[in-house]
Design a protein around this motif. Sequence first.
Motif, PDB file in Angstrom:
ATOM      1  N   LEU A 198      58.711  25.622 -17.390  1.00  0.00           N
ATOM      2  CA  LEU A 198      58.168  24.324 -17.784  1.00  0.00           C
ATOM      3  C   LEU A 198      56.906  23.986 -17.006  1.00  0.00           C
ATOM      4  O   LEU A 198      56.141  23.107 -17.408  1.00  0.00           O
ATOM      5  CB  LEU A 198      59.209  23.223 -17.560  1.00  0.00           C
ATOM      6  CG  LEU A 198      60.381  23.178 -18.540  1.00  0.00           C
ATOM      7  CD1 LEU A 198      61.397  22.138 -18.076  1.00  0.00           C
ATOM      8  CD2 LEU A 198      59.892  22.842 -19.943  1.00  0.00           C
ATOM      9  N   GLU A 223      63.797  17.362 -17.369  1.00  0.00           N
ATOM     10  CA  GLU A 223      63.164  16.437 -18.302  1.00  0.00           C
ATOM     11  C   GLU A 223      61.979  15.724 -17.644  1.00  0.00           C
ATOM     12  O   GLU A 223      60.942  15.500 -18.286  1.00  0.00           O
ATOM     13  CB  GLU A 223      64.179  15.403 -18.808  1.00  0.00           C
ATOM     14  CG  GLU A 223      63.606  14.377 -19.778  1.00  0.00           C
ATOM     15  CD  GLU A 223      63.014  14.994 -21.032  1.00  0.00           C
ATOM     16  OE1 GLU A 223      62.137  14.346 -21.640  1.00  0.00           O
ATOM     17  OE2 GLU A 223      63.413  16.124 -21.411  1.00  0.00           O
ATOM     18  N   ARG A 272      59.224  18.210 -17.718  1.00  0.00           N
ATOM     19  CA  ARG A 272      58.705  18.347 -19.084  1.00  0.00           C
ATOM     20  C   ARG A 272      57.749  17.203 -19.424  1.00  0.00           C
ATOM     21  O   ARG A 272      56.676  17.412 -20.005  1.00  0.00           O
ATOM     22  CB  ARG A 272      59.883  18.384 -20.068  1.00  0.00           C
ATOM     23  CG  ARG A 272      59.495  18.704 -21.497  1.00  0.00           C
ATOM     24  CD  ARG A 272      60.719  18.786 -22.382  1.00  0.00           C
ATOM     25  NE  ARG A 272      61.547  19.953 -22.079  1.00  0.00           N
ATOM     26  CZ  ARG A 272      62.730  19.913 -21.471  1.00  0.00           C
ATOM     27  NH1 ARG A 272      63.243  18.756 -21.098  1.00  0.00           N
ATOM     28  NH2 ARG A 272      63.399  21.011 -21.244  1.00  0.00           N
ATOM     29  N   SER A 329      53.505  17.336 -19.955  1.00  0.00           N
ATOM     30  CA  SER A 329      52.940  17.017 -21.264  1.00  0.00           C
ATOM     31  C   SER A 329      51.555  16.404 -21.153  1.00  0.00           C
ATOM     32  O   SER A 329      50.770  16.429 -22.101  1.00  0.00           O
ATOM     33  CB  SER A 329      53.869  16.070 -22.032  1.00  0.00           C
ATOM     34  OG  SER A 329      53.897  14.788 -21.424  1.00  0.00           O
TER      35      SER A 329
END
Length: 237
Positions: free
Chosen positions: A97, A66, A69, A73
Amino acid sequence: MNAMTHKILVVDDDAHIRQVLTFALGKAGMETSEAGDGEAALAAIARERPDLVVLDINMPRMDGLEVCRRLRSDGDLPILFLSSRDDEIDRVVGLELGADDYVVKPFSPREVVARVGAILKRGGRAAAAAVPKGPVVHNKLRLDPDAWEAAWAGGDVPVTVTEFQLLLALASVPTKVFSRDAIIDRLHGPGFAVTDRTIDSHIRNLRHKFAGVGGSDLIETKSGVGYRIGRCLGEPA
C-alpha cells in the motif's frame, strides 16, 4: 538530520506503547503527538501535518491498513508500521500500500527510533543530492530529486519516500544489477536489518504503479542476482 525539526505522530490503541515510543522519540529530539485509533490519526494528520507516522496495524474503528490506504490516495507522508509477529500478511499488504518500513512487536524503542531516523534521513539525502545531480532521465522515466517527483512520459507518478529512493538508486546506474543486500545498503546503510521480502514488496508496488501508466518495463529481475532498471520504453515486460 536536525531531529528538532521533525514532528512524529504515534498511532496505537495501547496507551503504554504510545507512552514508551513518545518518550523514546522525544529523547532523540523529536516532537511527538499521539492518536489512539485510525480515525483520530487521520484527524491529527490533517491538523498537525507531521513529518512521519508510526502506525499500528491492528486498531479499533479503523485499522492501520485503511489509514495507510487513505493517506496514499493523496500524498506520500512517510509511514512506519507496527505489527504483531503473526501479522506477516498484513505487513506485506502494508508495504504494497506504500508504507516505508515496519517494526515487529515486541520491539526495542531504540529500533523504532533508528528506523524513524533512517526514513527521515533518506528524505534528507534526496534533497541534499538534488543540487549537484539534477534530474535523472532514463527514456520515459524521469526522477527529480530536487522536487522529489517521479514521472513517466511526462505524467507524475506518486511514490513514497522509500520507493523514490529505491528507483533513484536503480536509475542512477542503469547498467548495474543490484542485489537485495545492495539495495538495503543504499537505502538504510550497511548492517540495517531489513528482510528481502520488504525490498520485493517495494519493487512489486513500484511495478504496479508504473504499469498503470504504461511502464511495464520499469524494473527487470535478474534471477538469483537481484534487480536493475528496465528499458523504460513502455514495452511489455
